[in-house]
Design a protein around this motif. Structure first.
Motif, PDB file in Angstrom:
ATOM      1  N   THR A  12       0.792  -1.232   0.000  1.00 54.85           N
ATOM      2  CA  THR A  12       0.000   0.000   0.000  1.00 54.85           C
ATOM      3  C   THR A  12       0.822   1.278   0.000  1.00 54.85           C
ATOM      4  O   THR A  12       0.544   2.170  -0.819  1.00 54.85           O
ATOM      5  N   PRO A  13       1.822   1.451   0.869  1.00 56.17           N
ATOM      6  CA  PRO A  13       2.554   2.724   0.858  1.00 56.17           C
ATOM      7  C   PRO A  13       3.232   3.030  -0.484  1.00 56.17           C
ATOM      8  O   PRO A  13       3.213   4.166  -0.961  1.00 56.17           O
ATOM      9  N   ALA A  16       0.476   3.777  -3.212  1.00 61.28           N
ATOM     10  CA  ALA A  16      -0.085   5.117  -3.022  1.00 61.28           C
ATOM     11  C   ALA A  16       0.873   6.169  -3.567  1.00 61.28           C
ATOM     12  O   ALA A  16       0.464   7.097  -4.282  1.00 61.28           O
ATOM     13  N   ARG A  17       2.144   6.025  -3.258  1.00 52.95           N
ATOM     14  CA  ARG A  17       3.149   6.969  -3.754  1.00 52.95           C
ATOM     15  C   ARG A  17       3.239   6.894  -5.279  1.00 52.95           C
ATOM     16  O   ARG A  17       3.398   7.916  -5.950  1.00 52.95           O
ATOM     17  N   VAL A  21      -1.309   9.487  -4.366  1.00 50.26           N
ATOM     18  CA  VAL A  21      -2.393   9.707  -3.406  1.00 50.26           C
ATOM     19  C   VAL A  21      -1.957   9.189  -2.035  1.00 50.26           C
ATOM     20  O   VAL A  21      -0.958   8.487  -1.916  1.00 50.26           O
ATOM     21  N   SER A  22      -2.746   9.526  -1.014  1.00 52.04           N
ATOM     22  CA  SER A  22      -2.457   9.008   0.321  1.00 52.04           C
ATOM     23  C   SER A  22      -2.860   7.534   0.395  1.00 52.04           C
ATOM     24  O   SER A  22      -3.645   7.037  -0.426  1.00 52.04           O
ATOM     25  N   GLU A  23      -2.355   6.856   1.393  1.00 52.68           N
ATOM     26  CA  GLU A  23      -2.728   5.455   1.593  1.00 52.68           C
ATOM     27  C   GLU A  23      -4.225   5.331   1.867  1.00 52.68           C
ATOM     28  O   GLU A  23      -4.879   4.407   1.373  1.00 52.68           O
ATOM     29  N   THR A  24      -4.774   6.264   2.623  1.00 55.36           N
ATOM     30  CA  THR A  24      -6.212   6.248   2.916  1.00 55.36           C
ATOM     31  C   THR A  24      -7.021   6.400   1.638  1.00 55.36           C
ATOM     32  O   THR A  24      -7.999   5.683   1.416  1.00 55.36           O
ATOM     33  N   LYS A  25      -6.617   7.334   0.786  1.00 59.71           N
ATOM     34  CA  LYS A  25      -7.309   7.547  -0.494  1.00 59.71           C
ATOM     35  C   LYS A  25      -7.209   6.291  -1.363  1.00 59.71           C
ATOM     36  O   LYS A  25      -8.202   5.857  -1.955  1.00 59.71           O
ATOM     37  N   ARG A  27      -6.855   3.170  -0.459  1.00 61.90           N
ATOM     38  CA  ARG A  27      -7.743   2.119   0.067  1.00 61.90           C
ATOM     39  C   ARG A  27      -9.200   2.399  -0.282  1.00 61.90           C
ATOM     40  O   ARG A  27      -9.979   1.477  -0.499  1.00 61.90           O
TER      41      ARG A  27
END
Length: 75
Positions: A12-13, A16-17, A21-25, A27
């Protein structure tokens, strides 16, 4: 000479990068994940496909000669 390229499967990290986007976004996007042992990872192909489907802001890019030859139209 060491080549630098993104891995095919990303936690995930990193995923996202990769798409910015952020990890929350990430997901919350509902993108599919794959199982790799006990880990859940994102496939770069799925991340690229998601990015390809995003609309352009403003003017659409023009189709190049290859797109015209094979009948690909910008959406």
């Amino acid at each position: 000479m060491a080549e630098h390229f993104p891995p095919r499967l990303m936690p995930t990290p990193v995923a996202a990068r990769y798409i910015g986007v952020s990890e929350t976004k990430l997901r919350g996007l509902g993108l599919p994940r794959k199982k790799l042992g006990g880990k859940r990872v994102y496939d770069r192909v799925d991340l690229d496909a998601y990015a390809d489907r995003l609309p352009y802001e403003g003017a659409q890019p023009e189709a190049d000669e290859c797109d015209k030859l094979f009948g690909v139209v910008a959406s």
